[in-house]
Design a protein around this motif. Structure first.
Motif, PDB file in Angstrom:
ATOM      1  N   VAL A  73      20.082  81.496  76.773  1.00  0.00           N
ATOM      2  CA  VAL A  73      19.198  80.407  76.360  1.00  0.00           C
ATOM      3  C   VAL A  73      19.393  79.164  77.232  1.00  0.00           C
ATOM      4  O   VAL A  73      18.428  78.439  77.508  1.00  0.00           O
TER       5      VAL A  73
ATOM      6  N   CYS B 228      24.419  83.746  72.356  1.00  0.00           N
ATOM      7  CA  CYS B 228      23.092  83.658  72.980  1.00  0.00           C
ATOM      8  C   CYS B 228      23.026  82.578  74.054  1.00  0.00           C
ATOM      9  O   CYS B 228      22.096  82.574  74.874  1.00  0.00           O
TER      10      CYS B 228
ATOM     11  N   GLN C 132      24.928  81.415  68.243  1.00  0.00           N
ATOM     12  CA  GLN C 132      24.458  80.510  69.293  1.00  0.00           C
ATOM     13  C   GLN C 132      25.355  80.583  70.525  1.00  0.00           C
ATOM     14  O   GLN C 132      24.860  80.523  71.662  1.00  0.00           O
TER      15      GLN C 132
ATOM     16  N   TYR D  72      17.144  78.936  80.242  1.00  0.00           N
ATOM     17  CA  TYR D  72      15.782  78.710  79.764  1.00  0.00           C
ATOM     18  C   TYR D  72      15.569  77.226  79.443  1.00  0.00           C
ATOM     19  O   TYR D  72      14.539  76.639  79.813  1.00  0.00           O
TER      20      TYR D  72
END
Length: 606
Positions: free
Chosen positions: A482, A478, A475, A485
């Motif tokens: 992310v 990423c 996480q 987003y």
């Protein structure tokens, strides 16, 4: 040394501030210069937060060494990355060529140091863009130095406050609890008058100043405005809440140039209902800007996260290859499970006590298919590892082969990781009992979990709170992609809800400023009828929108009362609720001890 925290003169007092109960308060400043040093502290949020941090981090010396260490690690990391990338001759490292002065006859004399370039050679190898990057990092490092120096002077003043006002030396910090410090703070207020707008401080006043913004974040999570649930293909619903997203939210709501707050007050426009649409559109623009900036910086932040993860965990992985199969509490859990007005060390103590039963609970769910597959792969890997170790025992020269060390490391890691999929032979299947033990510490769970702890769905939802270390690492890697987003597609449509949340759930408290109304722990306004005692009428008049989810208001009130036993709840409804819960607990305890003779025992003890 000048006081780091500014002080107020009589003329600085807000004339519109409501007077103290009982008339105008006249405060006499002590004649002693040292005693009057902390009269009328201007930024009490920062001051009390520093007092708390000073206690938790064991005093001035430890904090100074920590700041110096942070500066050293940052400078070393930038230098290490630059030098190892452009200033090491990897052809010599991997044996593709020999260093100057070394021939094939004395090739055994080659060392790793022969591949290092001199600083003059190194500088000629660095391209212009890398010089620009290093210069940018140097500017950041100078800013960190300035910040560290400011913090050191700040905590030097806090050290004086502990020694002079609280009469606590650094040597005694290890043996003094935060509750002891809190008691001394309240006593010092009566002498020093640190808060000019209130004669006496309560534990709740100090907690709310330290946790002003944290309480808002806890409430946002409680009301499901944060964080988003992402529907990931092949995985399902994932609650995504990382440190990168948290930093962006803090800058948006609390600290940045577009923040909702001006120090300890919510900006006036956010309190006006006729400004809500305008402010929502403004927040949409800010979320768009933040999303674009995060996306532009994504390549750099991914690289930075990768380097930090590698450097922080490489030694741990070497010693414990199964590190990433261990579990820990996720960042989301730290806000979902946190009470209002709960300090970091109090939350940490609860979750630490719940860690062992939580690990046992998650380990009790195993897949028979994966267990069989894992056993077979472990058998094969163990056979290969045994052969390599046998060869090494028979001939030490085998260990010098490049492939041997790598193979041993890989096979050992495979065995350790796959063992996590094999259930313990002595494990007893009791998920309901384990969940009961867990809930005694974490306090919060969806209502439908009751009696369903044995199901896969509960297990999957609990894993969002208690996740694998490898999930946390993935996480983090990423997150740079992310986060933009989430900012654009998930939070932007909720802009109006967020603006309404801060307007509807902000109250002004005398001597404290604007705080989240949930943090007042008012069971009448934010309580739930389901959490009221059955033998009395419901004391709450709140609507569903006003109610905290999961009984967080009531549980937070009870936790704060237990943590601060001499604190008196500010409202009659809260006092009645606490009294009823205590009486019910006493009744159940008597019933448990005396059984059918509970009434006689109660009579005899009266």
């Amino acid at each position: 040394m000048a006081n780091t925290y500014q002080t107020l003169n009589v003329g600085d007092v807000d004339p519109d501030e409501p007077p103290q109960e009982g008339g105008v308060m006249i405060h006499v400043v002590p004649e002693n210069v040292h005693a009057a040093r902390w009269n009328h502290v201007e930024d009490l949020d920062c001051f009390f937060s520093a007092v708390y941090e000073y206690h938790q981090k064991s005093g001035f010396k430890c904090m100074m060494l920590e700041k110096v260490g942070e500066l050293f690690r940052f400078a070393f990391l930038v230098f290490f990355l630059t030098y190892s990338w452009k200033c090491v001759d990897y052809d010599i490292v991997f044996g593709n060529k020999l260093p100057p002065g070394i021939t094939s006859n004395n090739a055994s004399k080659v060392s790793i140091y022969d591949s290092f370039m001199s600083l003059s050679q190194c500088s000629s190898q660095i391209p212009l863009w890398l010089w620009i990057f290093d210069f940018f990092m140097f500017i950041i490092w100078l800013w960190l130095v300035f910040r560290a120096v400011y913090r050191i002077f700040q905590f030097y003043d806090i050290q004086a406050f502990y020694n002079i006002a609280l009469k606590i030396s650094d040597n005694d910090l290890q043996n003094i609890t935060w509750h002891d410090v809190l008691t001394k703070l309240i006593e010092t207020q009566r002498v020093q008058q640190m808060c000019v707008h209130k004669k006496e401080l309560t534990p709740l006043d100090i907690y709310q100043r330290i946790l002003r913004y944290e309480n808002y974040t806890v409430a946002l999570v409680n009301k499901s405005l944060l964080p988003p649930q992402l529907d990931v293909p092949l995985i399902g619903n994932v609650i995504f809440f990382t440190q990168d997203l948290k930093i962006n939210l803090d800058l948006l709501f609390f600290y940045g140039p577009f923040a909702f707050f001006d120090e300890w007050h919510l900006k006036a426009d956010y309190k006006k209902s006729n400004k809500r649409l305008e402010l929502a559109k403004q927040l949409e623009k800010h979320l768009t800007y933040f999303a674009l900036v995060n996306l532009a910086l994504a390549p750099f932040t991914i690289f930075w996260h990768f380097i930090l993860i590698a450097l922080n965990h490489v030694q741990e992985i070497k010693q414990n290859p199964g590190l990433f199969t261990l579990r820990h509490w996720s960042l989301y859990s730290l806000y979902y499970l946190r009470h209002f007005n709960e300090l970091d060390h109090e939350l940490s103590a609860r979750l630490t006590r719940a860690w062992r039963p939580a690990s046992r609970y998650m380990s009790s769910f195993t897949s028979p298919v994966l267990a069989v597959v894992a056993k077979n792969i472990i058998f094969i890997a163990s056979a290969g590892l045994a052969v390599l170790l046998l060869w090494t025992l028979l001939d030490n020269s085998v260990s010098q082969l490049e492939e041997v060390l790598t193979s041993v490391l890989v096979l050992t890691s495979v065995i350790v990781i796959l063992k996590a999929f094999i259930p313990d032979e002595n494990l007893v299947w009791c998920p309901e009992d384990l969940m009961t033990v867990i809930l005694k510490q974490i306090h919060y769970c969806p209502t439908w979990w009751k009696g369903q702890a044995h199901t896969t769905r509960v297990r999957d939802e609990f894993s969002q709170l208690f996740q694998y270390k490898i999930v946390y690492v993935l996480q983090q890697l990423c997150s740079p992609l992310v986060t933009p987003y989430i900012l654009y597609f998930h939070l932007k449509p909720k802009s109006l809800e967020i603006v309404d949340f801060f307007r509807n759930f902000t109250v002004e408290v005398m001597g404290v400023g604007d705080v989240c109304s949930f943090a007042q722990m008012d069971v009448k306004k934010h309580g739930s009828p389901l959490w009221q005692m059955t033998e009395t009428p419901a004391t709450t008049t709140s609507t569903k929108y006003d109610q905290a989810e999961g009984g967080k208001t009531e549980l937070s009130l009870m936790h704060f009362t237990q943590t601060n036993p001499y604190w008196k709840p500010p409202t009659e409804e809260a006092q009645n609720f606490v009294s009823m819960v205590k009486n019910e607990a006493k009744r159940e305890m008597v019933s448990t001890v005396y059984g059918d003779n509970a009434d006689n025992a109660s009579f005899m003890s009266s």
